[in-house]
Design a protein around this motif. Structure first.
Motif, mmCIF file in Angstrom:
data_model
loop_
_atom_site.group_PDB
_atom_site.id
_atom_site.type_symbol
_atom_site.label_atom_id
_atom_site.label_comp_id
_atom_site.label_asym_id
_atom_site.label_seq_id
_atom_site.Cartn_x
_atom_site.Cartn_y
_atom_site.Cartn_z
ATOM 1 N N ILE A 58 0.837 -1.215 0.000
ATOM 2 C CA ILE A 58 0.000 0.000 0.000
ATOM 3 C C ILE A 58 0.868 1.260 0.000
ATOM 4 C CG2 ILE A 58 -1.645 1.337 1.392
ATOM 5 C CD1 ILE A 58 -2.847 -1.409 2.287
ATOM 6 N N HIS A 66 -2.908 4.758 7.224
ATOM 7 C CA HIS A 66 -3.982 3.803 6.905
ATOM 8 C C HIS A 66 -4.543 3.219 8.194
ATOM 9 C CE1 HIS A 66 -6.168 0.448 5.363
ATOM 10 N NE2 HIS A 66 -5.251 -0.451 5.655
ATOM 11 N N HIS A 82 -7.942 0.792 10.146
ATOM 12 C CA HIS A 82 -9.077 -0.140 10.076
ATOM 13 C C HIS A 82 -9.999 0.143 11.258
ATOM 14 C CE1 HIS A 82 -6.286 -3.616 8.387
ATOM 15 N NE2 HIS A 82 -6.511 -2.685 7.470
ATOM 16 N N HIS A 118 -12.734 -2.139 3.503
ATOM 17 C CA HIS A 118 -11.426 -2.330 4.127
ATOM 18 C C HIS A 118 -11.129 -1.246 5.173
ATOM 19 C CE1 HIS A 118 -6.791 -2.725 3.162
ATOM 20 N NE2 HIS A 118 -7.027 -2.696 4.450
HETATM 21 ZN ZN LIG Z 1 -5.490 -2.478 5.765
#
Ligand SMILES: [Zn+2]
Length: 263
Positions: free
Chosen positions: A101, A117, A119, A180
């Protein structure tokens, strides 16, 4: 956190070895990990924040795989080459999906210093809704017509996905990874963090409002565009960087919580 003698020794050695600019980026990135933990945006050890290193365009820093964000330090961050090679002096590895990523976004966007990033429950929930992020609160309007979406392809282990991540992000600062989670970028670590704080809040507010079953107030396109311009006009590419004003204060807060991130 109590510092153990081995980590203090590694910290002192690394600080002497790297440039002052690299050390400062390491300290700021470690502070960012601690802030993400402080604001409850972690998923155990399974997400990642990266930063470029000044004067080293082929390298970036990532979190050591297996370490909770609240214990990450400046010296434990993993220096990674864009080709995936880890700095020989690092005793740690990175998370493979993190490499996919972050190398994808950083390669596509030379103007970006930091990629964050998450979650979070709110981020995952909005990422799995067909409607995506709705322009229904002042905070969400920052992202009106100013957020990208990337289709889910499975866990990001296929290096080919890097091209599609870069293509989908385009010129945007933020992206919803469908089914995601969330991703923000910044011209500084501060910008990526403060933008994520806003995006996370916007997702939470949307879910809380929709959970009441009441219909959200519809805003006119004119007001939505005007508000988005008010936010984003303040942070043009040659203007002040969003978040830099708050950053020293956020770091002072982390100093009061636990200054070991600077090790
Ligand atoms: Zn992830």
């Amino acid at each position: 956190m109590t510092a153990n003698p081995a980590s203090v020794s590694r910290s002192m050695k690394l600080r002497d070895k790297v440039s002052p600019e690299e050390w400062q980026v390491r300290v700021d990135l470690a502070a960012c990990y601690r802030l993400v933990a402080y604001y409850d945006m972690t998923d155990l050890t399974f997400t990642h924040i990266s930063s470029r290193i000044p004067g080293q365009p082929d390298h970036f820093l990532l979190n050591p795989f297996g370490m909770m964000f609240e214990e990450i330090t400046a010296s434990s961050l993993v220096k990674t080459h864009m080709d995936g090679t880890i700095d020989k002096d690092s005793p740690y590895e990175y998370i493979p999906a993190g490499y996919t990523i972050h190398s994808g976004v950083l390669a596509a966007r030379p103007d970006v210093q930091c990629v964050l990033h998450t979650h979070t429950s709110a981020g995952m929930a909005v990422s799995s809704l067909e409607c995506g992020l709705l322009p229904m609160t002042q905070t969400s309007l920052r992202f009106h017509n100013n957020i990208a979406y990337h289709d889910y392809e499975g866990v990001a282990l296929d290096l080919d996905e890097r091209t599609r991540l870069g293509r989908d992000l385009g010129k945007h600062q933020s992206m919803i990874l469908k089914n995601h989670g969330l991703l923000t970028t910044g011209r500084s670590i501060a910008e990526a963090f403060v933008l994520m704080h806003r995006l996370e809040k916007a997702c939470k507010a949307q879910l809380e409002a929709l959970a009441t079953g009441q219909k959200p107030i519809a805003l006119s396109e004119e007001v939505k565009e005007h508000t988005a311009k008010q936010f984003n006009g303040m942070h043009l590419s040659n203007g002040p960087i969003y978040g830099d004003r708050e950053w020293p204060s956020l770091c002072r807060m982390m100093d009061r919580v636990d200054p070991s991130y600077k090790m």
